[in-house]
Design an enzyme around this catalytic site. Structure first.
Site, PDB file in Angstrom:
ATOM      1  N   LEU A  21      11.396   5.607  -4.909  1.00 26.25           N
ATOM      2  CA  LEU A  21      12.654   5.279  -4.235  1.00 26.25           C
ATOM      3  C   LEU A  21      13.252   3.825  -4.830  1.00 26.25           C
ATOM      4  O   LEU A  21      14.369   3.596  -4.277  1.00 26.25           O
ATOM      5  CB  LEU A  21      12.679   4.930  -2.925  1.00 26.25           C
ATOM      6  CG  LEU A  21      12.416   6.445  -2.004  1.00 26.25           C
ATOM      7  CD1 LEU A  21      11.835   5.985  -0.635  1.00 26.25           C
ATOM      8  CD2 LEU A  21      13.275   7.170  -1.900  1.00 26.25           C
ATOM      9  N   LYS A  71      -1.717  -0.016 -11.978  1.00 27.54           N
ATOM     10  CA  LYS A  71      -1.643  -1.471 -11.369  1.00 27.54           C
ATOM     11  C   LYS A  71      -2.619  -2.109 -11.996  1.00 27.54           C
ATOM     12  O   LYS A  71      -2.639  -3.714 -12.104  1.00 27.54           O
ATOM     13  CB  LYS A  71      -1.585  -1.254  -9.987  1.00 27.54           C
ATOM     14  CG  LYS A  71      -0.019  -0.958  -9.449  1.00 27.54           C
ATOM     15  CD  LYS A  71       0.030  -1.167  -7.910  1.00 27.54           C
ATOM     16  CE  LYS A  71       1.115  -0.471  -7.171  1.00 27.54           C
ATOM     17  NZ  LYS A  71       1.410  -0.908  -5.860  1.00 27.54           N
ATOM     18  N   ASP A 107       3.247  -7.000  -3.757  1.00 24.32           N
ATOM     19  CA  ASP A 107       2.848  -6.117  -2.587  1.00 24.32           C
ATOM     20  C   ASP A 107       2.342  -6.883  -1.548  1.00 24.32           C
ATOM     21  O   ASP A 107       2.675  -6.721  -0.344  1.00 24.32           O
ATOM     22  CB  ASP A 107       1.761  -5.163  -3.088  1.00 24.32           C
ATOM     23  CG  ASP A 107       2.272  -3.794  -3.996  1.00 24.32           C
ATOM     24  OD1 ASP A 107       3.599  -3.546  -3.949  1.00 24.32           O
ATOM     25  OD2 ASP A 107       1.634  -3.441  -4.863  1.00 24.32           O
TER      26      ASP A 107
END
Ligand code: ATR
Length: 286
Positions: A21, A71, A107
């Site tokens: 998204l 990551k 995050d």
């Protein structure tokens, strides 16, 4: 939005990336900010990561997000990473700084911002139970300890993996008590009244799956439940917590906040609040 010869390029690398998204919400914010920038998805397989990073350098992109499975693997491919990214052991945001690629992690800060905005929860002095011990749990544990949590307990299927996670932080945060337990529901239920917040960082809840036997009615009435899952919008865990009268939030706030933090890093300007969230809610028809 007109893409011209001067348009600056941002993006996201991951595999898969088609479900992300981030392009929607980032482009909505760029447009609202009146910036001649565009944010595009790049589907990059694990074995292509190094070549992709070399390519992104050569193409001069202004920055990019990094998602599963890259990551951690991306860290040695960057010139520098921030102390925060080092602490979390993961990079989700890369910014081009001159000729250098610098890795950041939004995050953790995004999670803490979402706790504040969506639950009114300040971790300072609180006792928190984390379900899971993967990458998302690591960002949660590090940022909660950094925010002054009194106790962080990790409950994981594999206790050894939980131990490994908290061991990395024990030396760095003297003010936070760390503990590990197995994901054993009778045990967790017996301890539930001791926590101010439970956070699900596992994939349990996706597609409507549940933690069989977890009894959130054992929590204090003022306690909160945060589920990083947001599909379905209300996981069985959140449905039960809502029924029990607890404060609840799903992971949309964290998705939005990590994106806002990333865009602020790339552009040097905080995006207007609410734009990313509204764009996501519109596509999810909430
Ligand atoms: P992420 O980066 O999203 O955190 P991850 O690093 O693969 O993903 O970690 C997934 C976490 O969810 C792990 O803690 C995993 O537990 P194990 O370490 O015991 O494997 C947990 N998890 C995944 N599926 C689960 C399930 N069905 N029940 C309980 N825990 C689960």
């Amino acid at each position: 939005m007109d893409v011209t010869g001067k348009t600056r390029v941002l993006g996201i690398i991951g595999w898969p990336v088609a479900h992300s998204l981030s392009p929607l919400m980032q482009n909505a914010a760029l447009e609202a900010m009146g910036l001649d920038w565009v944010y595009v998805p790049f589907a990059v397989r694990e074995e292509e990561l190094a070549r992709a990073v070399t390519g992104l350098r050569a193409l001069g992109v202004a920055g990019f997000n990094v998602t599963i499975p890259h990551k951690t693997a991306i860290i040695p491919l960057l010139d520098r990473i921030t102390p925060e990214a080092r602490l979390m052991g993961a990079v989700n945001t890369v910014k081009r700084d001159g000729d250098e690629l610098v890795g950041h992690n939004t995050d953790g800060p995004g999670f803490i911002r979402s706790l504040g905005e969506d639950l009114g929860f300040d971790p300072a002095g609180k006792r928190i139970l984390i379900l899971g011990a993967g990458g998302a749990a690591r960002a949660a544990v590090a940022s909660l300890a950094q925010a002054g949590a009194a106790a962080v307990v990790v409950a994981n299927r594999s206790v050894a993996k939980g131990e490994e996670l908290v061991e990395a932080f024990r030396g760095s945060f003297g003010g936070t008590q760390f503990a590990v337990m197995s994901l054993d529901m009778p045990l967790i239920n017996a301890e539930a009244q001791n926590f101010d917040l439970i956070v699900n960082t596992t994939s349990v809840g996706m597609g409507g799956t549940a933690f069989e036997g977890l009894d959130v009615t054992r929590m204090k009435p003022a306690a909160s439940v945060y589920d990083m899952v947001y599909a379905p919008w209300e996981t069985p865990l959140l449905a039960e917590a809502t029924r029990a009268g607890l404060r609840c939030a799903n992971g949309i706030g964290m998705l939005v906040a990590q994106g806002e933090c990333a865009l602020a890093i790339w552009t040097g300007t905080e995006p207007p609040s609410g734009v990313m969230r509204r764009r996501i809610l519109a596509v999810l028809e909430r």
